[in-house]
Motif scaffolding. Structure first.
Motif, PDB file in Angstrom:
ATOM      1  N   LEU A 181       0.831  -1.209   0.000  1.00 37.25           N
ATOM      2  CA  LEU A 181       0.000   0.000   0.000  1.00 37.25           C
ATOM      3  C   LEU A 181       0.865   1.258   0.000  1.00 37.25           C
ATOM      4  O   LEU A 181       1.946   1.285   0.596  1.00 37.25           O
ATOM      5  CB  LEU A 181      -0.912   0.008   1.228  1.00 37.25           C
TER       6      LEU A 181
ATOM      7  N   LEU B 144       1.139   4.983   1.266  1.00 37.45           N
ATOM      8  CA  LEU B 144       0.587   5.750   2.380  1.00 37.45           C
ATOM      9  C   LEU B 144       0.984   7.221   2.245  1.00 37.45           C
ATOM     10  O   LEU B 144       2.126   7.523   1.873  1.00 37.45           O
ATOM     11  CB  LEU B 144       1.111   5.200   3.709  1.00 37.45           C
TER      12      LEU B 144
ATOM     13  N   ARG C 230       3.713   0.412   2.728  1.00 37.45           N
ATOM     14  CA  ARG C 230       3.521  -0.747   3.612  1.00 37.45           C
ATOM     15  C   ARG C 230       3.524  -1.986   2.706  1.00 37.45           C
ATOM     16  O   ARG C 230       2.489  -2.320   2.113  1.00 37.45           O
ATOM     17  CB  ARG C 230       2.180  -0.617   4.330  1.00 37.45           C
TER      18      ARG C 230
ATOM     19  N   TRP D  51      -4.767  -5.201   5.035  1.00 39.56           N
ATOM     20  CA  TRP D  51      -5.073  -3.801   4.674  1.00 39.56           C
ATOM     21  C   TRP D  51      -5.628  -3.072   5.897  1.00 39.56           C
ATOM     22  O   TRP D  51      -5.259  -1.933   6.193  1.00 39.56           O
ATOM     23  CB  TRP D  51      -6.071  -3.785   3.507  1.00 39.56           C
TER      24      TRP D  51
ATOM     25  N   GLU E 285      -4.055   0.160   7.495  1.00 40.62           N
ATOM     26  CA  GLU E 285      -4.813   1.417   7.508  1.00 40.62           C
ATOM     27  C   GLU E 285      -4.833   2.014   8.919  1.00 40.62           C
ATOM     28  O   GLU E 285      -4.690   3.229   9.084  1.00 40.62           O
ATOM     29  CB  GLU E 285      -6.243   1.153   6.998  1.00 40.62           C
TER      30      GLU E 285
ATOM     31  N   VAL F 229      -4.236   5.508   3.334  1.00 45.63           N
ATOM     32  CA  VAL F 229      -3.906   4.684   2.167  1.00 45.63           C
ATOM     33  C   VAL F 229      -4.332   5.493   0.943  1.00 45.63           C
ATOM     34  O   VAL F 229      -5.503   5.868   0.824  1.00 45.63           O
ATOM     35  CB  VAL F 229      -4.648   3.332   2.203  1.00 45.63           C
TER      36      VAL F 229
ATOM     37  N   TYR G 146      -7.705   6.072  -5.920  1.00 44.53           N
ATOM     38  CA  TYR G 146      -6.476   5.384  -5.516  1.00 44.53           C
ATOM     39  C   TYR G 146      -5.516   5.362  -6.708  1.00 44.53           C
ATOM     40  O   TYR G 146      -5.948   5.203  -7.858  1.00 44.53           O
ATOM     41  CB  TYR G 146      -6.757   3.929  -5.130  1.00 44.53           C
TER      42      TYR G 146
END
Lengths: 238, 166
Positions: free
Chosen positions: B27, B29, B43, B66, B70, B80, B107
Protein backbone atom coordinates in the motif's frame (compact mmCIF):
# COMPACT_ATOMS: atom_id res chain seq x y z
CA UNK A 1 -23.94 6.43 17.91
CA UNK A 2 -21.18 4.61 16.04
CA UNK A 3 -18.44 5.83 13.73
CA UNK A 4 -17.69 4.81 10.15
CA UNK A 5 -14.17 5.48 8.87
CA UNK A 6 -14.22 6.74 5.30
CA UNK A 7 -11.38 5.65 2.96
CA UNK A 8 -9.49 8.60 1.44
CA UNK A 9 -10.86 8.27 -2.15
CA UNK A 10 -14.45 8.38 -0.86
CA UNK A 11 -14.06 11.57 1.16
CA UNK A 12 -15.03 13.83 -1.75
CA UNK A 13 -18.52 12.38 -1.17
CA UNK A 14 -18.53 13.10 2.59
CA UNK A 15 -17.48 16.76 2.55
CA UNK A 16 -13.92 15.53 3.19
CA UNK A 17 -14.91 13.97 6.50
CA UNK A 18 -12.58 11.08 7.35
CA UNK A 19 -15.12 9.63 9.76
CA UNK A 20 -18.86 9.97 10.00
CA UNK A 21 -20.99 9.50 13.10
CA UNK A 22 -24.04 7.38 12.39
CA UNK A 23 -27.08 6.17 14.30
CA UNK A 24 -28.55 2.69 14.20
CA UNK A 25 -28.09 -0.51 16.14
CA UNK A 26 -27.01 -2.72 13.25
CA UNK A 27 -24.53 -2.45 10.40
CA UNK A 28 -27.32 -2.07 7.85
CA UNK A 29 -28.99 0.68 9.90
CA UNK A 30 -25.64 2.47 10.26
CA UNK A 31 -25.03 2.25 6.49
CA UNK A 32 -28.55 3.48 5.79
CA UNK A 33 -27.87 6.50 7.99
CA UNK A 34 -24.53 7.07 6.19
CA UNK A 35 -26.32 6.96 2.84
CA UNK A 36 -28.98 9.33 4.13
CA UNK A 37 -26.33 11.83 5.22
CA UNK A 38 -24.20 11.43 2.08
CA UNK A 39 -26.31 10.01 -0.77
CA UNK A 40 -23.49 10.43 -3.35
CA UNK A 41 -21.49 7.80 -1.47
CA UNK A 42 -24.08 5.09 -2.01
CA UNK A 43 -23.07 3.89 -5.52
CA UNK A 44 -19.45 3.50 -4.40
CA UNK A 45 -20.39 1.08 -1.66
CA UNK A 46 -23.48 -0.57 -3.10
CA UNK A 47 -24.38 -2.24 -6.34
CA UNK A 48 -28.15 -1.97 -6.17
CA UNK A 49 -29.18 -3.31 -2.77
CA UNK A 50 -26.04 -5.36 -2.20
CA UNK A 51 -22.62 -4.26 -0.99
CA UNK A 52 -20.16 -4.13 -3.89
CA UNK A 53 -18.21 -7.37 -4.13
CA UNK A 54 -14.88 -5.73 -3.21
CA UNK A 55 -16.24 -3.89 -0.16
CA UNK A 56 -15.49 -5.41 3.24
CA UNK A 57 -16.69 -3.98 6.53
CA UNK A 58 -14.75 -4.55 9.73
CA UNK A 59 -16.14 -4.15 13.19
CA UNK A 60 -13.02 -3.93 15.34
CA UNK A 61 -10.85 -6.76 13.97
CA UNK A 62 -13.68 -8.82 12.59
CA UNK A 63 -15.07 -8.94 9.09
CA UNK A 64 -18.85 -8.59 9.44
CA UNK A 65 -19.18 -11.33 6.80
CA UNK A 66 -17.93 -13.68 9.53
CA UNK A 67 -20.38 -12.25 12.07
CA UNK A 68 -23.99 -11.71 11.03
CA UNK A 69 -23.31 -9.76 7.85
CA UNK A 70 -25.34 -6.58 7.52
CA UNK A 71 -27.47 -7.70 10.48
CA UNK A 72 -24.47 -7.60 12.81
CA UNK A 73 -25.43 -5.51 15.87
CA UNK A 74 -23.31 -2.49 16.69
CA UNK A 75 -23.03 -0.72 20.00
CA UNK A 76 -22.41 2.82 21.13
CA UNK A 77 -18.83 3.83 20.37
CA UNK A 78 -18.14 1.06 17.83
CA UNK A 79 -16.10 1.89 14.76
CA UNK A 80 -16.76 0.40 11.32
CA UNK A 81 -13.90 0.27 8.85
CA UNK A 82 -14.52 0.10 5.09
CA UNK A 83 -11.73 -1.99 3.53
CA UNK A 84 -11.53 -2.98 -0.16
CA UNK A 85 -10.44 -6.35 -1.51
CA UNK A 86 -7.71 -5.80 -4.08
CA UNK A 87 -6.19 -8.24 -6.53
CA UNK A 88 -4.84 -8.17 -10.05
CA UNK A 89 -1.70 -8.93 -11.94
CA UNK A 90 -0.04 -9.16 -15.31
CA UNK A 91 -2.00 -10.68 -18.17
CA UNK A 92 -1.48 -14.41 -18.50
CA UNK A 93 1.31 -15.35 -20.88
CA UNK A 94 -0.53 -18.53 -21.82
CA UNK A 95 -2.24 -17.93 -25.12
CA UNK A 96 -4.40 -19.96 -27.44
CA UNK A 97 -5.41 -18.95 -30.95
CA UNK A 98 -9.06 -19.94 -31.04
CA UNK A 99 -9.15 -19.60 -34.82
CA UNK A 100 -6.58 -22.43 -35.13
CA UNK A 101 -8.76 -24.61 -32.90
CA UNK A 102 -11.90 -23.81 -34.88
CA UNK A 103 -10.25 -24.55 -38.25
CA UNK A 104 -9.04 -27.84 -36.77
CA UNK A 105 -12.56 -28.69 -35.59
CA UNK A 106 -14.09 -27.72 -38.95
CA UNK A 107 -11.67 -30.04 -40.79
CA UNK A 108 -12.37 -32.91 -38.39
CA UNK A 109 -16.16 -32.52 -38.73
CA UNK A 110 -16.09 -32.17 -42.52
CA UNK A 111 -13.78 -35.11 -43.16
CA UNK A 112 -15.57 -37.41 -40.72
CA UNK A 113 -18.96 -36.57 -42.29
CA UNK A 114 -17.43 -37.21 -45.71
CA UNK A 115 -16.11 -40.57 -44.47
CA UNK A 116 -19.62 -41.48 -43.28
CA UNK A 117 -21.31 -40.38 -46.52
CA UNK A 118 -18.74 -42.21 -48.69
CA UNK A 119 -18.74 -45.12 -46.24
CA UNK A 120 -14.96 -45.20 -46.16
CA UNK A 121 -13.23 -46.13 -42.95
CA UNK A 122 -9.89 -45.13 -44.48
CA UNK A 123 -10.80 -41.43 -44.41
CA UNK A 124 -11.79 -41.75 -40.74
CA UNK A 125 -8.48 -43.54 -40.13
CA UNK A 126 -6.67 -40.59 -41.77
CA UNK A 127 -8.47 -38.13 -39.46
CA UNK A 128 -7.62 -40.27 -36.41
CA UNK A 129 -3.94 -40.31 -37.46
CA UNK A 130 -3.88 -36.51 -37.90
CA UNK A 131 -5.53 -35.99 -34.50
CA UNK A 132 -3.19 -38.37 -32.66
CA UNK A 133 -0.08 -37.05 -34.39
CA UNK A 134 -1.15 -33.46 -33.65
CA UNK A 135 -1.63 -34.38 -29.99
CA UNK A 136 1.76 -36.11 -29.70
CA UNK A 137 3.64 -33.42 -31.67
CA UNK A 138 1.57 -30.19 -31.84
CA UNK A 139 3.90 -28.74 -34.51
CA UNK A 140 2.80 -31.56 -36.86
CA UNK A 141 -0.91 -30.87 -36.46
CA UNK A 142 -1.89 -30.90 -40.16
CA UNK A 143 -5.14 -28.90 -39.98
CA UNK A 144 -3.57 -26.26 -37.73
CA UNK A 145 -0.65 -25.99 -40.18
CA UNK A 146 -3.11 -25.36 -43.01
CA UNK A 147 -4.52 -22.53 -40.88
CA UNK A 148 -1.07 -21.20 -39.94
CA UNK A 149 0.50 -21.30 -43.41
CA UNK A 150 -2.46 -20.86 -45.78
CA UNK A 151 -5.70 -19.57 -44.28
CA UNK A 152 -4.21 -17.01 -41.85
CA UNK A 153 -1.66 -15.44 -44.26
CA UNK A 154 -4.34 -15.26 -46.98
CA UNK A 155 -6.63 -13.45 -44.56
CA UNK A 156 -9.37 -16.09 -44.99
CA UNK A 157 -9.47 -16.70 -41.22
CA UNK A 158 -8.46 -13.98 -38.80
CA UNK A 159 -6.54 -14.94 -35.65
CA UNK A 160 -8.38 -14.70 -32.35
CA UNK A 161 -5.81 -15.05 -29.57
CA UNK A 162 -7.11 -15.32 -26.01
CA UNK A 163 -5.62 -16.12 -22.60
CA UNK A 164 -6.09 -19.86 -22.20
CA UNK A 165 -4.19 -23.06 -21.50
CA UNK A 166 -3.27 -25.10 -24.60
CA UNK A 167 -3.07 -28.39 -22.64
CA UNK A 168 -6.83 -29.03 -22.17
CA UNK A 169 -7.42 -28.47 -25.90
CA UNK A 170 -4.59 -30.86 -26.69
CA UNK A 171 -6.11 -33.41 -24.32
CA UNK A 172 -9.51 -32.95 -25.98
CA UNK A 173 -8.02 -33.62 -29.41
CA UNK A 174 -6.12 -36.67 -28.16
CA UNK A 175 -9.29 -38.04 -26.60
CA UNK A 176 -11.15 -37.48 -29.88
CA UNK A 177 -8.33 -39.18 -31.78
CA UNK A 178 -8.56 -42.26 -29.56
CA UNK A 179 -12.33 -42.48 -30.04
CA UNK A 180 -12.03 -42.19 -33.84
CA UNK A 181 -9.28 -44.87 -33.77
CA UNK A 182 -11.65 -47.18 -31.87
CA UNK A 183 -14.37 -46.38 -34.39
CA UNK A 184 -12.09 -47.33 -37.30
CA UNK A 185 -11.14 -50.61 -35.59
CA UNK A 186 -14.85 -51.40 -35.12
CA UNK A 187 -15.56 -50.57 -38.79
CA UNK A 188 -12.73 -52.84 -39.91
CA UNK A 189 -14.00 -55.55 -37.53
CA UNK A 190 -17.38 -55.51 -39.31
CA UNK A 191 -19.29 -53.42 -36.72
CA UNK A 192 -20.52 -50.50 -38.85
CA UNK A 193 -23.25 -49.44 -36.41
CA UNK A 194 -20.94 -48.97 -33.42
CA UNK A 195 -18.11 -47.70 -35.58
CA UNK A 196 -20.16 -44.91 -37.14
CA UNK A 197 -21.87 -44.19 -33.79
CA UNK A 198 -18.46 -43.34 -32.31
CA UNK A 199 -17.60 -41.23 -35.36
CA UNK A 200 -20.84 -39.29 -34.85
CA UNK A 201 -20.02 -38.85 -31.18
CA UNK A 202 -16.75 -37.11 -32.12
CA UNK A 203 -18.52 -35.06 -34.82
CA UNK A 204 -21.11 -33.98 -32.25
CA UNK A 205 -18.55 -32.97 -29.61
CA UNK A 206 -16.40 -31.11 -32.18
CA UNK A 207 -19.53 -29.30 -33.43
CA UNK A 208 -20.48 -28.41 -29.84
CA UNK A 209 -17.06 -26.78 -29.52
CA UNK A 210 -17.08 -25.14 -32.97
CA UNK A 211 -20.58 -23.68 -32.82
CA UNK A 212 -21.26 -23.24 -29.11
CA UNK A 213 -17.73 -22.87 -27.74
CA UNK A 214 -18.06 -25.69 -25.22
CA UNK A 215 -14.97 -27.91 -25.13
CA UNK A 216 -16.11 -31.19 -23.51
CA UNK A 217 -12.54 -32.55 -23.44
CA UNK A 218 -11.35 -29.39 -21.65
CA UNK A 219 -14.17 -29.82 -19.11
CA UNK A 220 -12.97 -33.39 -18.44
CA UNK A 221 -9.36 -32.14 -18.21
CA UNK A 222 -10.22 -29.53 -15.58
CA UNK A 223 -12.30 -32.02 -13.60
CA UNK A 224 -9.31 -34.37 -13.54
CA UNK A 225 -7.11 -31.42 -12.56
CA UNK A 226 -9.48 -30.61 -9.70
CA UNK A 227 -9.27 -34.22 -8.50
CA UNK A 228 -5.46 -34.01 -8.58
CA UNK A 229 -4.96 -36.57 -11.38
CA UNK A 230 -1.25 -36.77 -12.22
CA UNK A 231 -0.28 -34.83 -15.35
CA UNK A 232 -3.42 -32.66 -15.25
CA UNK A 233 -1.75 -29.70 -13.61
CA UNK A 234 -3.34 -26.68 -15.30
CA UNK A 235 -6.10 -24.73 -13.63
CA UNK A 236 -8.60 -22.61 -15.56
CA UNK A 237 -7.25 -19.10 -16.22
CA UNK A 238 -9.35 -16.62 -14.30
CA UNK B 1 -0.85 12.76 -10.23
CA UNK B 2 1.23 10.50 -8.03
CA UNK B 3 4.05 12.13 -6.09
CA UNK B 4 6.68 9.87 -4.51
CA UNK B 5 9.66 10.74 -2.41
CA UNK B 6 12.95 9.37 -3.73
CA UNK B 7 13.16 7.10 -0.70
CA UNK B 8 9.70 5.63 -1.32
CA UNK B 9 10.50 5.16 -5.00
CA UNK B 10 13.66 3.22 -4.06
CA UNK B 11 11.76 1.11 -1.50
CA UNK B 12 9.10 0.13 -4.04
CA UNK B 13 11.73 -0.90 -6.61
CA UNK B 14 13.64 -2.87 -3.98
CA UNK B 15 10.45 -4.67 -2.93
CA UNK B 16 9.72 -5.62 -6.54
CA UNK B 17 13.22 -7.06 -6.87
CA UNK B 18 13.00 -8.89 -3.54
CA UNK B 19 9.73 -10.62 -4.40
CA UNK B 20 10.81 -11.53 -7.98
CA UNK B 21 9.84 -13.81 -9.72
CA UNK B 22 6.52 -13.43 -7.89
CA UNK B 23 4.47 -10.27 -7.95
CA UNK B 24 5.11 -8.08 -4.93
CA UNK B 25 2.44 -5.77 -3.57
CA UNK B 26 1.64 -3.29 -0.87
CA UNK B 27 0.00 0.00 0.00
CA UNK B 28 1.00 3.59 -0.73
CA UNK B 29 0.59 5.75 2.38
CA UNK B 30 0.36 9.51 2.44
CA UNK B 31 -2.20 12.14 1.70
CA UNK B 32 -4.73 12.84 -1.04
CA UNK B 33 -5.24 16.47 -1.91
CA UNK B 34 -6.02 18.52 -5.01
CA UNK B 35 -6.01 15.51 -7.34
CA UNK B 36 -2.58 14.57 -6.13
CA UNK B 37 -1.63 11.48 -4.17
CA UNK B 38 1.47 12.31 -2.17
CA UNK B 39 3.19 9.19 -0.86
CA UNK B 40 5.51 9.48 2.09
CA UNK B 41 5.67 5.83 3.14
CA UNK B 42 4.83 2.35 1.92
CA UNK B 43 3.52 -0.75 3.61
CA UNK B 44 4.70 -3.88 1.77
CA UNK B 45 2.15 -6.68 2.22
CA UNK B 46 2.28 -10.38 1.43
CA UNK B 47 0.90 -11.53 -1.89
CA UNK B 48 -1.81 -13.93 -0.72
CA UNK B 49 -3.03 -15.08 -4.16
CA UNK B 50 -4.24 -18.60 -3.19
CA UNK B 51 -2.36 -20.58 -5.86
CA UNK B 52 1.36 -20.05 -5.18
CA UNK B 53 2.28 -21.20 -8.71
CA UNK B 54 0.24 -18.33 -10.16
CA UNK B 55 1.87 -15.57 -8.08
CA UNK B 56 4.22 -14.75 -10.96
CA UNK B 57 1.26 -13.15 -12.69
CA UNK B 58 -1.29 -12.65 -9.92
CA UNK B 59 -1.48 -10.86 -6.61
CA UNK B 60 -4.03 -10.40 -3.92
CA UNK B 61 -3.97 -8.30 -0.76
CA UNK B 62 -5.63 -9.75 2.31
CA UNK B 63 -8.25 -7.22 3.51
CA UNK B 64 -7.23 -8.07 7.08
CA UNK B 65 -3.64 -6.94 6.26
CA UNK B 66 -5.07 -3.80 4.67
CA UNK B 67 -7.14 -3.14 7.80
CA UNK B 68 -4.07 -3.38 10.05
CA UNK B 69 -2.05 -1.18 7.66
CA UNK B 70 -4.81 1.42 7.51
CA UNK B 71 -5.01 1.65 11.30
CA UNK B 72 -1.21 1.94 11.63
CA UNK B 73 -1.19 4.63 8.94
CA UNK B 74 -3.95 6.47 10.76
CA UNK B 75 -1.89 6.47 13.95
CA UNK B 76 0.83 8.26 11.96
CA UNK B 77 -1.60 10.72 10.43
CA UNK B 78 -1.44 9.01 7.03
CA UNK B 79 -4.02 7.49 4.69
CA UNK B 80 -3.91 4.68 2.17
CA UNK B 81 -3.70 6.57 -1.13
CA UNK B 82 -2.95 3.72 -3.48
CA UNK B 83 -1.69 0.25 -4.17
CA UNK B 84 1.62 -0.79 -5.68
CA UNK B 85 2.45 -4.09 -7.30
CA UNK B 86 5.11 -5.47 -9.60
CA UNK B 87 4.81 -7.12 -12.99
CA UNK B 88 7.68 -9.61 -13.26
CA UNK B 89 8.97 -9.67 -16.86
CA UNK B 90 5.93 -7.81 -18.10
CA UNK B 91 5.32 -4.14 -18.97
CA UNK B 92 3.87 -1.98 -16.17
CA UNK B 93 0.48 -1.62 -17.82
CA UNK B 94 -2.76 -2.06 -15.88
CA UNK B 95 -4.39 -5.26 -17.10
CA UNK B 96 -7.94 -6.53 -17.43
CA UNK B 97 -7.23 -8.49 -14.25
CA UNK B 98 -6.29 -5.31 -12.41
CA UNK B 99 -9.52 -3.76 -13.67
CA UNK B 100 -11.67 -6.71 -12.63
CA UNK B 101 -10.43 -6.46 -9.05
CA UNK B 102 -10.14 -2.70 -8.72
CA UNK B 103 -11.89 -0.71 -6.00
CA UNK B 104 -12.55 3.05 -6.10
CA UNK B 105 -11.43 5.81 -8.44
CA UNK B 106 -8.96 8.04 -6.60
CA UNK B 107 -6.48 5.38 -5.52
CA UNK B 108 -3.21 5.28 -7.45
CA UNK B 109 -2.29 1.89 -8.93
CA UNK B 110 1.48 2.01 -9.28
CA UNK B 111 2.92 -0.86 -11.31
CA UNK B 112 6.65 -1.52 -11.50
CA UNK B 113 8.16 -3.72 -14.15
CA UNK B 114 10.83 -6.12 -12.85
CA UNK B 115 12.85 -7.70 -15.65
CA UNK B 116 15.16 -10.63 -14.82
CA UNK B 117 15.06 -9.54 -11.19
CA UNK B 118 16.04 -5.93 -11.99
CA UNK B 119 13.42 -3.26 -11.23
CA UNK B 120 12.64 -1.16 -14.28
CA UNK B 121 10.19 1.57 -15.09
CA UNK B 122 7.03 2.27 -13.14
CA UNK B 123 3.73 3.63 -14.40
CA UNK B 124 0.72 4.67 -12.39
CA UNK B 125 -2.96 4.35 -13.15
CA UNK B 126 -6.28 5.43 -11.73
CA UNK B 127 -9.64 3.81 -12.23
CA UNK B 128 -11.89 5.93 -14.47
CA UNK B 129 -14.88 7.52 -12.74
CA UNK B 130 -17.27 5.19 -14.62
CA UNK B 131 -15.06 2.17 -13.76
CA UNK B 132 -14.69 1.38 -17.46
CA UNK B 133 -10.89 1.28 -17.49
CA UNK B 134 -7.66 2.68 -16.13
CA UNK B 135 -6.32 6.12 -16.99
CA UNK B 136 -2.59 6.71 -16.71
CA UNK B 137 -1.47 9.41 -14.30
CA UNK B 138 1.79 11.29 -14.13
CA UNK B 139 4.42 10.26 -11.60
CA UNK B 140 6.62 12.86 -9.96
CA UNK B 141 9.62 11.81 -7.93
CA UNK B 142 10.09 14.62 -5.46
CA UNK B 143 13.67 15.69 -4.99
CA UNK B 144 13.27 16.68 -1.36
CA UNK B 145 13.29 14.12 1.42
CA UNK B 146 10.14 14.67 3.43
CA UNK B 147 10.68 11.58 5.56
CA UNK B 148 7.67 10.05 7.24
CA UNK B 149 5.42 11.36 9.93
CA UNK B 150 2.80 13.87 10.88
CA UNK B 151 5.08 16.90 10.85
CA UNK B 152 6.34 16.01 7.38
CA UNK B 153 2.82 15.30 6.25
CA UNK B 154 1.76 18.81 7.17
CA UNK B 155 4.66 20.01 5.07
CA UNK B 156 3.46 17.75 2.26
CA UNK B 157 -0.06 19.15 2.52
CA UNK B 158 1.32 22.66 2.36
CA UNK B 159 3.36 21.83 -0.69
CA UNK B 160 0.31 20.34 -2.38
CA UNK B 161 -1.83 23.32 -1.48
CA UNK B 162 0.82 25.71 -2.75
CA UNK B 163 1.10 23.86 -6.03
CA UNK B 164 -2.55 23.78 -6.93
CA UNK B 165 -5.24 26.08 -5.65
CA UNK B 166 -8.44 24.42 -4.56
Amino acid sequence: MATIRIPAPLRPYTNNQSSVTVSGDSVSAALADLNRQYPDLQPHLFDGEKLRSFVNLYLDKQDIAQLQGLNTPIAEGDTLLIIPSIAGGAPSKRKVDQSALKVNQAFIITLLLLAFVLDTAWLAAFVAAVMLLGTAVPALSLFKRIYQHLLKPAGVVKPHVISDNPEPHRFAQGFGGVVVTLAVLLLWAGQPFWGWALVWLVVGLAALNLFLGFCAGCFVYYQLSRLGAPGFTRKPIR
Amino acid sequence: MLVLTQEVDAQIRAHGAATYPEEGCGLLLGVMANDRNLVTAIRPLPNVWPDAAERRTRFRIDPQDWRAAELDALANGLDVVGIFHSHPDHPPVASARDLAWASWPGYSYLITEVRQGQPGSGRSWQLAADRSGFVEEEIEIAAGDWGVGTRDLRLGKRILNDQAPL
